[in-house]
Design a protein around this motif. Structure first.
Motif, PDB file in Angstrom:
ATOM      1  N   ALA A  23     -17.772  42.026  11.393  1.00  0.00           N
ATOM      2  CA  ALA A  23     -17.495  41.265  10.284  1.00  0.00           C
ATOM      3  C   ALA A  23     -16.196  41.301   9.535  1.00  0.00           C
ATOM      4  O   ALA A  23     -15.530  42.444   9.583  1.00  0.00           O
ATOM      5  N   ALA A  24     -15.518  40.217   9.673  1.00  0.00           N
ATOM      6  CA  ALA A  24     -14.146  40.071   9.239  1.00  0.00           C
ATOM      7  C   ALA A  24     -14.080  39.910   7.592  1.00  0.00           C
ATOM      8  O   ALA A  24     -14.798  39.025   6.850  1.00  0.00           O
ATOM      9  N   SER A  25     -12.962  40.376   7.073  1.00  0.00           N
ATOM     10  CA  SER A  25     -12.660  40.276   5.505  1.00  0.00           C
ATOM     11  C   SER A  25     -11.257  40.143   5.480  1.00  0.00           C
ATOM     12  O   SER A  25     -10.447  40.493   6.140  1.00  0.00           O
ATOM     13  N   GLY A  26     -10.791  39.637   4.153  1.00  0.00           N
ATOM     14  CA  GLY A  26      -9.420  39.482   3.983  1.00  0.00           C
ATOM     15  C   GLY A  26      -8.919  38.155   4.341  1.00  0.00           C
ATOM     16  O   GLY A  26      -7.731  37.711   3.596  1.00  0.00           O
ATOM     17  N   ARG A  27      -9.421  37.475   5.062  1.00  0.00           N
ATOM     18  CA  ARG A  27      -8.969  36.112   5.371  1.00  0.00           C
ATOM     19  C   ARG A  27     -10.037  35.605   6.232  1.00  0.00           C
ATOM     20  O   ARG A  27     -10.787  36.203   7.095  1.00  0.00           O
ATOM     21  N   THR A  28     -10.282  34.262   6.022  1.00  0.00           N
ATOM     22  CA  THR A  28     -11.294  33.618   6.935  1.00  0.00           C
ATOM     23  C   THR A  28     -10.895  33.405   8.368  1.00  0.00           C
ATOM     24  O   THR A  28      -9.426  33.182   8.413  1.00  0.00           O
ATOM     25  N   ILE A  29     -11.582  33.814   9.203  1.00  0.00           N
ATOM     26  CA  ILE A  29     -11.301  33.885  10.892  1.00  0.00           C
ATOM     27  C   ILE A  29     -11.682  32.593  11.434  1.00  0.00           C
ATOM     28  O   ILE A  29     -11.669  32.438  12.445  1.00  0.00           O
ATOM     29  N   SER A  30     -12.159  31.630  10.725  1.00  0.00           N
ATOM     30  CA  SER A  30     -12.503  30.167  11.177  1.00  0.00           C
ATOM     31  C   SER A  30     -11.767  29.346  11.946  1.00  0.00           C
ATOM     32  O   SER A  30     -12.212  28.751  13.072  1.00  0.00           O
ATOM     33  N   ASN A  31     -10.438  29.804  12.141  1.00  0.00           N
ATOM     34  CA  ASN A  31      -9.452  28.833  12.674  1.00  0.00           C
ATOM     35  C   ASN A  31      -8.872  29.663  13.800  1.00  0.00           C
ATOM     36  O   ASN A  31      -8.009  29.434  14.467  1.00  0.00           O
ATOM     37  N   TYR A  32      -9.267  31.269  13.936  1.00  0.00           N
ATOM     38  CA  TYR A  32      -8.773  31.770  14.858  1.00  0.00           C
ATOM     39  C   TYR A  32      -9.606  32.241  16.197  1.00  0.00           C
ATOM     40  O   TYR A  32     -10.840  32.252  16.330  1.00  0.00           O
ATOM     41  N   VAL A  33      -8.834  32.395  17.520  1.00  0.00           N
ATOM     42  CA  VAL A  33      -9.736  33.006  18.624  1.00  0.00           C
ATOM     43  C   VAL A  33      -9.816  34.543  18.231  1.00  0.00           C
ATOM     44  O   VAL A  33      -9.246  35.488  17.446  1.00  0.00           O
ATOM     45  N   MET A  34     -11.177  34.887  18.598  1.00  0.00           N
ATOM     46  CA  MET A  34     -11.757  36.292  18.380  1.00  0.00           C
ATOM     47  C   MET A  34     -11.935  36.652  19.550  1.00  0.00           C
ATOM     48  O   MET A  34     -12.233  35.995  20.746  1.00  0.00           O
TER      49      MET A  34
END
Length: 126
Positions: A23-34
């Motif tokens: 789970a990510a928080s602080g910034r939306t990660i929808s635009n990034y490679v994970m």
């Protein structure tokens, strides 16, 4: 700043399954490679799997192909790693990572990622 929190690790017998969540928080990660890395005792940290921003492209280390599946739910800011047919050599601490450099490709180099989770232990007994 991005915070990543992994969950779902544990102990399982060989042949079993686990599903890791990040789970990510602080910034939306929808635009990034994970991605996911792992580190076994006495070994270097290694790439396990990665996924592009849309989920259309996934990449795996050869040893986990056909057994592990990486996926993401951008609406929930979460990435997953489904691990099936686990083997004792999969025993390691698993780390979730994010690359906020807006790259189109998935890096297999740990230096390609800006933020790391604290890790979750996966132990597979024979």
């Amino acid at each position: 700043q991005v915070q990543l929190v992994e969950s779902g690790g544990g102990q399982v017998q060989a042949g079993g399954s686990l599903r890791l969540s990040c789970a990510a928080s602080g910034r939306t990660i929808s635009n990034y490679v994970m991605g996911w890395f792992r580190q076994a005792p006495g070994k270097e940290r290694e790439f396990v799997a990665g996924i592009n921003w849309s989920g259309a492209y996934t990449y795996y280390q050869d040893s986990v192909k056909g057994r592990f599946t990486v996926s993401r739910d951008n609406a929930k800011n979460t990435v997953f790693l489904q691990m099936n047919n686990l083997k004792p050599e999969d025993t390691a601490v698993y780390y979730c990572v994010v690359d906020i450099n807006n790259r189109e490709y998935v890096s297999r180099d740990l230096n390609g990622y800006n933020y790391w989770g604290q890790g979750t232990q996966v132990t597979v007994s024979s």
